[in-house]
Scaffold this motif. Sequence first.
Motif, PDB file in Angstrom:
ATOM      1  N   GLU A 202       0.840  -1.205   0.000  1.00 45.88           N
ATOM      2  CA  GLU A 202       0.000   0.000   0.000  1.00 45.88           C
ATOM      3  C   GLU A 202       0.872   1.250   0.000  1.00 45.88           C
ATOM      4  N   ARG A 203       1.932   1.234   0.805  1.00 46.51           N
ATOM      5  CA  ARG A 203       2.851   2.373   0.839  1.00 46.51           C
ATOM      6  C   ARG A 203       3.652   2.480  -0.463  1.00 46.51           C
ATOM      7  N   LEU A 204       4.193   1.370  -0.910  1.00 46.21           N
ATOM      8  CA  LEU A 204       5.024   1.407  -2.105  1.00 46.21           C
ATOM      9  C   LEU A 204       4.251   1.913  -3.313  1.00 46.21           C
ATOM     10  N   ARG A 205       3.017   1.495  -3.464  1.00 44.72           N
ATOM     11  CA  ARG A 205       2.220   1.938  -4.605  1.00 44.72           C
ATOM     12  C   ARG A 205       1.976   3.442  -4.563  1.00 44.72           C
ATOM     13  N   ARG A 206       1.797   3.984  -3.368  1.00 44.64           N
ATOM     14  CA  ARG A 206       1.594   5.436  -3.269  1.00 44.64           C
ATOM     15  C   ARG A 206       2.859   6.181  -3.657  1.00 44.64           C
ATOM     16  N   TYR A 207       4.006   5.640  -3.289  1.00 43.55           N
ATOM     17  CA  TYR A 207       5.263   6.300  -3.615  1.00 43.55           C
ATOM     18  C   TYR A 207       5.557   6.185  -5.111  1.00 43.55           C
ATOM     19  N   VAL A 208       5.248   5.033  -5.694  1.00 43.16           N
ATOM     20  CA  VAL A 208       5.430   4.866  -7.132  1.00 43.16           C
ATOM     21  C   VAL A 208       4.495   5.804  -7.896  1.00 43.16           C
ATOM     22  N   ASP A 209       3.245   5.896  -7.451  1.00 40.27           N
ATOM     23  CA  ASP A 209       2.295   6.803  -8.100  1.00 40.27           C
ATOM     24  C   ASP A 209       2.767   8.250  -8.010  1.00 40.27           C
TER      25      ASP A 209
ATOM     26  N   VAL B 279       4.969  -4.588  -7.846  1.00 38.77           N
ATOM     27  CA  VAL B 279       5.479  -3.223  -7.992  1.00 38.77           C
ATOM     28  C   VAL B 279       6.117  -3.068  -9.373  1.00 38.77           C
ATOM     29  N   PRO B 280       5.755  -2.037 -10.137  1.00 41.71           N
ATOM     30  CA  PRO B 280       6.244  -1.898 -11.517  1.00 41.71           C
ATOM     31  C   PRO B 280       7.580  -1.181 -11.652  1.00 41.71           C
ATOM     32  N   VAL B 281       8.319  -1.032 -10.553  1.00 41.55           N
ATOM     33  CA  VAL B 281       9.628  -0.377 -10.596  1.00 41.55           C
ATOM     34  C   VAL B 281      10.639  -1.293  -9.917  1.00 41.55           C
ATOM     35  N   PRO B 282      11.946  -1.057 -10.114  1.00 40.20           N
ATOM     36  CA  PRO B 282      12.959  -1.909  -9.490  1.00 40.20           C
ATOM     37  C   PRO B 282      12.836  -1.940  -7.965  1.00 40.20           C
ATOM     38  N   VAL B 283      12.959  -3.152  -7.419  1.00 42.47           N
ATOM     39  CA  VAL B 283      12.897  -3.357  -5.972  1.00 42.47           C
ATOM     40  C   VAL B 283      14.307  -3.567  -5.436  1.00 42.47           C
ATOM     41  N   ASN B 284      14.629  -2.852  -4.364  1.00 41.90           N
ATOM     42  CA  ASN B 284      15.938  -2.863  -3.700  1.00 41.90           C
ATOM     43  C   ASN B 284      15.792  -3.562  -2.355  1.00 41.90           C
TER      44      ASN B 284
END
Length: 255
Positions: free
Chosen positions: A157-164, A188-193
């Motif tokens: 939920e947090r990651l999607r808000r940051y990606v958006d 998540v549609p961006v690279p994960v670290n």
Amino acid sequence: MNTSFHALHHGDLPLLLPNAWDFASGAALAAAGFAAIGTTSLGVAAANGLPDAAGLARDETVALARRLVRLPCPVTVDIEAGFSADPEEVGDLVAELAEVGIAGVNLEDGRGDHLADPGAQAALVRAVKRRAPEVFLNARTDTYWLDVDASVPATLERLRRYVDAGADGVFVPGLAGEQDIRAVTAAVPVPVNLLHRPGLGLDRLAELGVRRVSTGSLLFRAALQATVTTAVAVREGGPLPAGIPGYAEVDALSR
């Protein structure tokens, strides 16, 4: 250089990002052939007599960034929580770093023993991308690190808000189980670290969808251990550790 840093997140293996705390450590890592160098907020703060994640090391972080851009590889800087709650001030900071040549920043939502409001954190992300769109923004959530809402649904939920809001990548320190890792990378549609964890090599992490692995404060802590171990060996007349670089080798790093 920023474009090349983005591309490093899309290789066959995850980008292994070692984290430096001063110019010498960064230069030594670059000389060892690492494709990019990050900074460790613990190392930068502790090396300057400051606590980590307290928002006190802004000047030291910027000063180090200005030195590290001399390295022949991209540099990404850990800016803790942005050293301010004001989105405009955080945006200004990253714009300053971009101007001197920094390729990326790491921005966390941890606030001591709790997490920032995700809406407020997303506002920081938006401000950074508005002021410095070319900088690779790695948005870190500390759900697992602080053991607060440490679950895949709450983390996503947090990651999607940051990606958006514009984040170029996301960072989940403390995420460890293979099932949870795969669930996050798939959603998540961006690279994960992730942080390095013994037992999970780059090959396996690539299979799980991870695109970047950071050493965090590990190298700094290992250096402290090596320093004390060597000093104790001198005091007690024991053998010195093998492989200590010579004076000229270290002096050459800054030349």
